[in-house]
Scaffold this motif. Structure first.
Motif, mmCIF file in Angstrom:
data_model
loop_
_atom_site.group_PDB
_atom_site.id
_atom_site.type_symbol
_atom_site.label_atom_id
_atom_site.label_comp_id
_atom_site.label_asym_id
_atom_site.label_seq_id
_atom_site.Cartn_x
_atom_site.Cartn_y
_atom_site.Cartn_z
ATOM 1 N N VAL A 1 85.127 88.498 47.163
ATOM 2 C CA VAL A 1 84.615 89.598 46.354
ATOM 3 C C VAL A 1 83.486 90.313 47.098
ATOM 4 C CG1 VAL A 1 83.423 90.171 44.199
ATOM 5 C CG2 VAL A 1 85.304 88.514 44.185
ATOM 6 N N LYS A 2 82.643 89.545 47.756
ATOM 7 C CA LYS A 2 81.504 90.138 48.466
ATOM 8 C C LYS A 2 81.960 91.082 49.556
ATOM 9 C CE LYS A 2 77.192 88.912 50.810
ATOM 10 N NZ LYS A 2 76.294 87.795 51.214
ATOM 11 N N GLU A 3 83.002 90.704 50.284
ATOM 12 C CA GLU A 3 83.515 91.558 51.357
ATOM 13 C C GLU A 3 84.164 92.822 50.807
ATOM 14 O OE1 GLU A 3 84.834 88.254 54.713
ATOM 15 O OE2 GLU A 3 86.162 88.678 53.014
ATOM 16 N N THR A 4 84.720 92.732 49.613
ATOM 17 C CA THR A 4 85.478 93.853 49.052
ATOM 18 C C THR A 4 84.572 94.862 48.368
ATOM 19 O OG1 THR A 4 87.323 92.332 48.697
ATOM 20 C CG2 THR A 4 87.424 94.456 47.559
ATOM 21 N N GLN B 1 89.195 87.185 45.670
ATOM 22 C CA GLN B 1 90.218 88.013 45.045
ATOM 23 C C GLN B 1 91.381 88.096 46.015
ATOM 24 O OE1 GLN B 1 87.131 91.362 45.219
ATOM 25 N NE2 GLN B 1 89.044 92.507 45.164
ATOM 26 N N GLN B 2 92.361 88.910 45.714
ATOM 27 C CA GLN B 2 93.539 88.939 46.563
ATOM 28 C C GLN B 2 93.170 89.430 47.959
ATOM 29 O OE1 GLN B 2 96.991 90.730 44.829
ATOM 30 N NE2 GLN B 2 98.008 91.048 46.762
ATOM 31 N N GLY B 3 93.290 88.541 48.944
ATOM 32 C CA GLY B 3 93.133 88.944 50.333
ATOM 33 C C GLY B 3 91.749 88.827 50.930
ATOM 34 N N ALA B 4 90.723 88.636 50.125
ATOM 35 C CA ALA B 4 89.365 88.615 50.677
ATOM 36 C C ALA B 4 88.393 88.058 49.651
ATOM 37 C CB ALA B 4 88.946 90.024 51.100
ATOM 38 N N ASP C 1 86.195 87.777 38.546
ATOM 39 C CA ASP C 1 85.043 88.490 39.092
ATOM 40 C C ASP C 1 85.477 89.701 39.914
ATOM 41 O OD1 ASP C 1 86.039 86.766 41.047
ATOM 42 O OD2 ASP C 1 84.092 85.919 41.592
ATOM 43 N N GLY C 2 86.564 89.593 40.672
ATOM 44 C CA GLY C 2 87.072 90.759 41.390
ATOM 45 C C GLY C 2 87.463 91.884 40.453
ATOM 46 N N GLU C 3 87.932 91.507 39.285
ATOM 47 C CA GLU C 3 88.325 92.491 38.274
ATOM 48 C C GLU C 3 87.153 93.343 37.810
ATOM 49 O OE1 GLU C 3 90.371 92.360 33.809
ATOM 50 O OE2 GLU C 3 89.833 90.502 34.834
ATOM 51 N N LEU C 4 85.940 92.819 37.919
ATOM 52 C CA LEU C 4 84.762 93.566 37.478
ATOM 53 C C LEU C 4 84.456 94.752 38.379
ATOM 54 C CD1 LEU C 4 82.352 90.731 36.281
ATOM 55 C CD2 LEU C 4 83.686 92.319 34.887
#
Length: 307
Positions: free
Chosen positions: A211-214, A206-209, A173-176
């Protein structure tokens, strides 16, 4: 590398599973997939621990999806990896290569003993999968945002060939957050690639956080539908739901399918699950043994106890 491989070979204990019998009852199919996924998790844990590297959190969120695809859904077998009419699977989130290698070994595409070489010098089992080194790998992946566009190319090729072969791609999902995915989705919709299925490993980390925060993706289902996809949401750890959905695509003629698989990073390990720290972390000895114990406890009840 030989001495190191021999030192860890005793930890490569994965049995080889056959594809589930298509004539088996639904309960038997689900039990087969549950057993495979359980065994794959144990082996993947051992690989990461003994290699001292890997992405075990993302591996564990994706394993139930991978086991269902290779165990029951994909029209492909170890003796048909070059068949033009085989189904295609592309792991866009290529950093969870350990889960893919272990799944391929579990279903006979890769010699189980070769898993002992994971991430070692000169090994074919690199941190990201290579199609020229590992049978059954359809595309080199790792740079995020590339796998879905490649899958669109495969699906478009099938349509031009007037072929019924299907293409599945697993994305994070972060990749999206990568724009290349949405360009590819527009192309898939434009060309009515209804033999294409995008599966989102929706673990919300995702890495470090988070997805919503990023860069928040919600409302993800609405966005995918607006891009011309038929959208389905499933529990990504429920083999029955995964089997029913992934076996039934396309859901709407003329539309590619977008499956949002709700998962938990590190599932089902208590100290890993939903913990962003386990994106790229290796368990220490105590954590390793605790994880093995928890996997034993979580085992599907119809099977025995040894591992």
């Amino acid at each position: 590398m030989t001495d190191l491989v021999e030192a860890v070979r005793s930890h490569v204990t994965l049995p080889v599973f056959g594809r589930v019998d298509r004539h088996a009852g639904r309960a038997e199919q689900i039990a087969h997939l549950a057993e495979a996924a359980w065994r794959i998790r144990i082996q993947d844990l051992k690989l990461v621990y003994h290699a001292g590297a890997g992405h075990i959190g993302g591996d564990f969120s994706a394993i139930d999806i991978l086991a269902t695809l290779y165990g029951a859904v994909l029209d492909i077998s170890p003796d048909r990896v070059a068949d033009p009419e085989r189904d295609r699977f592309i792991l866009s989130k290529g950093h969870v290569a350990g889960a893919l290698y272990t799944t391929l070994a579990a279903f006979g595409f890769l010699p189980v003993a070769e898993l002992a070489t994971f991430l070692q010098p000169l090994s074919a089992l690199n941190g990201h999968p290579s199609r020229t080194k590992v049978a059954g790998v359809e595309a080199n992946t790792g740079p995020l945002g590339h796998g879905l566009p490649v899958a669109v190319g495969h699906a478009l090729s099938a349509k031009l060939d007037v072929s019924l072969r299907r293409t599945y791609v697993l994305v994070g999902d972060g990749e999206l957050q990568e724009g290349s995915n949405w360009e590819a989705m527009m192309a898939a919709s434009q060309h009515q690639l209804d033999r294409l299925t995008v599966i989102v490993d929706r673990n919300r980390l995702q890495q470090g956080a988070t997805v919503k925060e990023t860069n928040d993706l919600d409302p993800l289902a609405d966005k995918a539908a607006a891009f011309g996809f038929a959208v389905v949401e499933v529990n990504g750890h429920d083999h029955g739901e995964l089997l029913d959905v992934l076996s039934s695509v396309p859901f709407r003629p003329g539309k590619p399918t977008f499956v949002i698989a709700h998962t938990h990073k590190g599932h089902p390990i208590s100290f890993m699950s939903n913990n962003v720290a386990w994106h790229h972390k290796v368990p220490d000895e105590a954590e390793y043994h605790q994880a093995l114990t928890e996997l034993e406890t979580a085992r599907h009840p119809r099977f025995g106890k040894e591992h």
